[in-house]
Design a protein around this motif. Sequence first.
Motif, PDB file in Angstrom:
ATOM      1  N   ILE A 364      -2.128   7.810  -2.333  1.00 21.23           N
ATOM      2  CA  ILE A 364      -3.062   7.759  -1.203  1.00 21.23           C
ATOM      3  C   ILE A 364      -2.353   8.101   0.100  1.00 21.23           C
ATOM      4  O   ILE A 364      -2.881   8.861   0.932  1.00 21.23           O
ATOM      5  CB  ILE A 364      -3.722   6.368  -1.123  1.00 21.23           C
ATOM      6  N   GLU A 365      -1.159   7.546   0.305  1.00 21.00           N
ATOM      7  CA  GLU A 365      -0.426   7.817   1.545  1.00 21.00           C
ATOM      8  C   GLU A 365      -0.107   9.295   1.694  1.00 21.00           C
ATOM      9  O   GLU A 365      -0.260   9.881   2.774  1.00 21.00           O
ATOM     10  CB  GLU A 365       0.853   6.981   1.601  1.00 21.00           C
ATOM     11  N   HIS A 366       0.353   9.924   0.614  1.00 20.81           N
ATOM     12  CA  HIS A 366       0.715  11.331   0.703  1.00 20.81           C
ATOM     13  C   HIS A 366      -0.515  12.235   0.768  1.00 20.81           C
ATOM     14  O   HIS A 366      -0.456  13.324   1.349  1.00 20.81           O
ATOM     15  CB  HIS A 366       1.612  11.709  -0.475  1.00 20.81           C
ATOM     16  N   ALA A 367      -1.614  11.804   0.183  1.00 22.16           N
ATOM     17  CA  ALA A 367      -2.835  12.619   0.229  1.00 22.16           C
ATOM     18  C   ALA A 367      -3.494  12.550   1.601  1.00 22.16           C
ATOM     19  O   ALA A 367      -3.951  13.573   2.133  1.00 22.16           O
ATOM     20  CB  ALA A 367      -3.807  12.164  -0.850  1.00 22.16           C
ATOM     21  N   THR A 368      -3.565  11.365   2.194  1.00 24.60           N
ATOM     22  CA  THR A 368      -4.269  11.196   3.472  1.00 24.60           C
ATOM     23  C   THR A 368      -3.359  11.371   4.679  1.00 24.60           C
ATOM     24  O   THR A 368      -3.838  11.701   5.770  1.00 24.60           O
ATOM     25  CB  THR A 368      -4.904   9.800   3.553  1.00 24.60           C
ATOM     26  N   GLY A 369      -2.055  11.119   4.505  1.00 24.24           N
ATOM     27  CA  GLY A 369      -1.137  11.157   5.639  1.00 24.24           C
ATOM     28  C   GLY A 369      -1.100   9.857   6.417  1.00 24.24           C
ATOM     29  O   GLY A 369      -0.486   9.791   7.489  1.00 24.24           O
ATOM     30  N   TYR A 370      -1.725   8.791   5.892  1.00 28.02           N
ATOM     31  CA  TYR A 370      -1.753   7.500   6.574  1.00 28.02           C
ATOM     32  C   TYR A 370      -1.109   6.427   5.697  1.00 28.02           C
ATOM     33  O   TYR A 370      -1.234   6.456   4.466  1.00 28.02           O
ATOM     34  CB  TYR A 370      -3.192   7.083   6.904  1.00 28.02           C
ATOM     35  N   TYR A 371      -0.475   5.460   6.346  1.00 27.85           N
ATOM     36  CA  TYR A 371       0.155   4.363   5.621  1.00 27.85           C
ATOM     37  C   TYR A 371      -0.907   3.437   5.040  1.00 27.85           C
ATOM     38  O   TYR A 371      -2.011   3.306   5.569  1.00 27.85           O
ATOM     39  CB  TYR A 371       1.070   3.553   6.541  1.00 27.85           C
ATOM     40  N   THR A 372      -0.539   2.796   3.943  1.00 24.70           N
ATOM     41  CA  THR A 372      -1.363   1.737   3.361  1.00 24.70           C
ATOM     42  C   THR A 372      -0.749   0.390   3.718  1.00 24.70           C
ATOM     43  O   THR A 372       0.465   0.274   3.883  1.00 24.70           O
ATOM     44  CB  THR A 372      -1.440   1.873   1.833  1.00 24.70           C
ATOM     45  N   GLY A 373      -1.592  -0.632   3.828  1.00 32.91           N
ATOM     46  CA  GLY A 373      -1.112  -1.969   4.147  1.00 32.91           C
ATOM     47  C   GLY A 373      -0.999  -2.832   2.912  1.00 32.91           C
ATOM     48  O   GLY A 373      -1.237  -2.383   1.789  1.00 32.91           O
ATOM     49  N   SER A 374      -0.638  -4.086   3.127  1.00 33.61           N
ATOM     50  CA  SER A 374      -0.488  -5.015   2.009  1.00 33.61           C
ATOM     51  C   SER A 374      -0.839  -6.425   2.453  1.00 33.61           C
ATOM     52  O   SER A 374      -0.504  -6.847   3.569  1.00 33.61           O
ATOM     53  CB  SER A 374       0.944  -4.991   1.471  1.00 33.61           C
ATOM     54  N   TYR A 375      -1.520  -7.133   1.566  1.00 34.77           N
ATOM     55  CA  TYR A 375      -1.864  -8.541   1.803  1.00 34.77           C
ATOM     56  C   TYR A 375      -0.618  -9.411   1.761  1.00 34.77           C
ATOM     57  O   TYR A 375      -0.622 -10.537   2.232  1.00 34.77           O
ATOM     58  CB  TYR A 375      -2.857  -8.976   0.719  1.00 34.77           C
TER      59      TYR A 375
END
Length: 568
Positions: A364-375
Amino acid sequence: MAKTFFRLQKFLRRTQFLLFFLTAAYLMAGSLLLLQRTRLVIQQGSRGTSAHQALLAPDGVGIVDPRMLQNPRAGPRLLVGTDTLQEPALDQQHGPRWLVSRNSELRQLRRRWFHRFISDQEPLQTAGLTVTKHTAEHKGTYLGCFSEDSRERTLKGAVFYDLRKMTVSHCQEACAERAYAYAGLAYGAECYCGNKLPAGAARPEECNSECKGQKGSVCGGVNRLSVYSVEGLRAGAPRRRNVIYRGCFRAPENLTDTFPASLIQPNLTVEMCSEYCSKKEFPLAVVRGRECYCGFPTGRFPLRHAADGQLCAGTRHAEYCRVYQTPVQDTRCTDRKFLTTKSRGFVALSSFPGAGNTWARHLIEHATGYYTGSYYFDGALYNKGFKGEKDHWRSRRTICVKTHESGKTEIEMFDSAILLIRNPYRALVAEFNRKYAGHLGYATDRTWKSQEWPDFVNSYASWWASHVLDWLKYGKRLLIVHYEELKQSLVPKLREMVEFLNVTVTEDRLLCVENNRDGNFKRSGAKQKDFEPFTQEMKDLINRYILTVDEALRGRNFTGLPREYVPR
């Protein structure tokens, strides 16, 4: 006079009482902090004890006595015990009582994030590369401080991060193993490799970021690179990997328009073509007779459908070509950032542990260019480039938030969710390996054959089921993604996920992700065990859960579990 003395005496009494109160409060606060610290240390040391919450799905929630949870063997009435495997009573009036929630255990993990961050249990990994410890001295030639545009990097042959242990030698050796000529460091923790020097020189004092893993050494700065030549290291450096054969494919109609670089040479070999394309910093080397072409996977040449290898043998079929993967990393999709404005929708990336959540985040990060978060907070993931780990999970600066939580409250806080489901047999094995050997290791045979494994299956198999059922019950807007289907049809499934996240991406970027599909946390190979870890009792238990989840998915008008899940 007496009145003045009385007022003074009254003031002193009040002051004395105030001092006594402040002293008592100070001592109580210190005692509480000491007790909390001791409790955290005890929790760190205990692996097997965790709090459980048995669900009365689907009608309500039943609470198990915490004293029983501390000693599961003392509670024979627990439906999923640790001594024996008991099949769930599916025909009960109020639904299965065997579903176990892990929210309390996950909250403990969240409380212990700092202890994880300072721990040093993960081996150094850089984009599929294992790196040994380094000496404090770097061996390459320092070429100076250079300015670098993050939108169009010059050193982009390979990119990796180590936000805890980056050193000059670490970066130099990694670039040398990949046969690059230059190594550049930025922000104290980022390493870039390439064969071309950046054009713009900067003042030496602008490279002022200290290396995260080596005090006193400089690793670039903000948009500044400390650049080293590694030519002297390349001869003695071990090869990172050989050229990988991707297959025989039909050549595009116009080769020169499809591939940016080409070479025609008599007696052309694969090694010659690969070396030429590597120096040009292209991830693909395409060989057709004496012709060599270099480029990327694109819409014109997506590498989707390989042909029979015999068609590439000899010169009879000129319309086919052999494709090889060079050691060069495809960097068209490696740039990532936080959202510039807070997202309107709060999206979860939810899965059972071991179901491929970290891999999905990489995609997802490489496809969208945005970082993902974490709980939660995982220091090992943060140190390897998942910068959203350190961001507060409710900041809404990330495209989605990883979670393993279940339960009504934890689910309803999200507006929508991508629910990632994996075959429980494989998910249990993956999580057991992670629990006892880290993200990249394998549990020892001794651990597999100990009581830890059956206890783990007893407890975690029901969690696999309850996690899916809870999200189906309380989730507001769901996209169901099966791990196996994502792995088999990566680009179409990833496109669905990106559209669900309301992000528009190009086809070339998705193909770049496919070219870099593994990421940094893929276990090397499949360690084969010389025994079957699942007993027949375990299989009977897990198969019941599979059938229950499959029925629940179909009941919500979703596609059921893949056929390989369902016992036949």
